[in-house]
Design a protein around this motif. Sequence first.
Motif, short mmCIF file in Angstrom:
data_model
loop_
_atom_site.label_atom_id
_atom_site.label_comp_id
_atom_site.label_asym_id
_atom_site.label_seq_id
_atom_site.Cartn_x
_atom_site.Cartn_y
_atom_site.Cartn_z
N SER A 291 0.85 -1.18 0.00
CA SER A 291 0.00 0.00 0.00
C SER A 291 0.89 1.23 0.00
O SER A 291 2.09 1.16 0.28
N HIS B 15 -1.54 8.08 6.23
CA HIS B 15 -2.70 8.06 5.33
C HIS B 15 -2.23 7.93 3.88
O HIS B 15 -1.19 8.48 3.52
N LYS C 183 -13.58 12.81 0.78
CA LYS C 183 -13.28 11.50 1.35
C LYS C 183 -13.93 10.36 0.56
O LYS C 183 -13.29 9.33 0.32
N SER C 184 -15.17 10.55 0.12
CA SER C 184 -15.85 9.46 -0.59
C SER C 184 -15.18 9.16 -1.92
O SER C 184 -15.11 7.99 -2.34
N LEU D 234 -11.95 9.56 -2.51
CA LEU D 234 -10.72 8.85 -2.15
C LEU D 234 -11.04 7.36 -1.95
O LEU D 234 -10.35 6.48 -2.49
N GLN D 235 -12.09 7.08 -1.19
CA GLN D 235 -12.49 5.69 -0.94
C GLN D 235 -12.86 4.98 -2.24
O GLN D 235 -12.59 3.79 -2.43
N GLU D 236 -13.46 5.73 -3.17
CA GLU D 236 -13.83 5.18 -4.47
C GLU D 236 -12.59 4.71 -5.23
O GLU D 236 -12.58 3.60 -5.80
N LEU E 59 -9.72 3.82 -3.99
CA LEU E 59 -9.19 2.63 -3.31
C LEU E 59 -10.02 1.40 -3.65
O LEU E 59 -9.48 0.30 -3.82
N SER E 60 -11.33 1.58 -3.80
CA SER E 60 -12.20 0.44 -4.12
C SER E 60 -11.94 -0.09 -5.53
O SER E 60 -12.17 -1.27 -5.81
N VAL F 276 -9.59 12.24 5.47
CA VAL F 276 -9.37 11.03 6.28
C VAL F 276 -10.28 10.94 7.51
O VAL F 276 -10.36 9.89 8.13
#
Length: 313
Positions: A3, A12, A178-179, A181-183, A185-186, A313
């Motif tokens: 990662s 982070h 944030k959403s 960023l999570q997208e 990573l997904s 984060v």
Amino acid sequence: MSSLTELLNIKHPIIIAPMFLVSNTKMVIEGMKAGVAGCIPALNYRTTDELREAIKELKADKVEGGSFGFNLIVNKSNVKYKEQLKVLCEEGVDFIITSLGSPEETINEAHEAGIKVFCDVTDLKFAQKVESLNADALIAVNNQAGGHRGNFSPKDLITELNENCKLPVISAGGVGNKSQLQEMLSYGAVGVSVGSPFIASIESGVNQDYKQACVDYGSDDIIMTKRISGTPCTVINTPYVQKIGTEETWIEKILNKNRKLKKWVKMIRFSMGMRATKNAAMKATYKTVWVAGPSIEYTTSIKPISEIVDSFV
């Protein structure tokens, strides 16, 4: 696959992206304190002595959970490239991000100095090339990035690179909250490189007008222009940009068809465009050419770096 937090020993999975004129040591130091990595274009420094001093400052203020690096333009347009690389290797940095050219020499010399090298890529062909040269990670520049962006959507580019390469993929572009960023990573990214949301930071090196523009304008106000470097680049659609237009002039179009003259036309356009961009970023001027990406949509006020990182984060 490592990662980004493991690759750079950060808290982070975020790199504050290198931005021409915008990035500086203050931003990176505050980013490191907040647990992320920060990167500065080597070309933000007029001399190698200034670059060397910046590295020393960052090393002195480095904290646990943070990391710093520099961006190198590795093609012939950067006449300072070799001496910049030498300084980075002599002084020691955590990572180098390469752009616009073959990173082979940078990878070889940086690895000898114990420095990781991440390479900007916009497609699979170049990604496989830099993987064969032993790069440490790919910076996947997608079609939502600010500045010189790629042609593929974040999902398509991340997916294709992960399916065909073994290197970690760091997504660049399209992250404003944030959403998002999570997208990324997904989709399979190990981390993200985020630029435009940090322009409107208290610590950034540009004037208040540029910062406020990133608050006042949104994603619908981002357009492509060839008037900066000769290569399509995203800017805020200010009245001045509308006035000068976004396409090459008729004489540039004619000269660009001449193989011998094309290189010189592009160099002149690049020089003129960079001067205009620098003036708009640093001085009070009606000639507002402000580079940014659509992720300014989520910039609602000028904040410290620490608060911007917190929002992700």
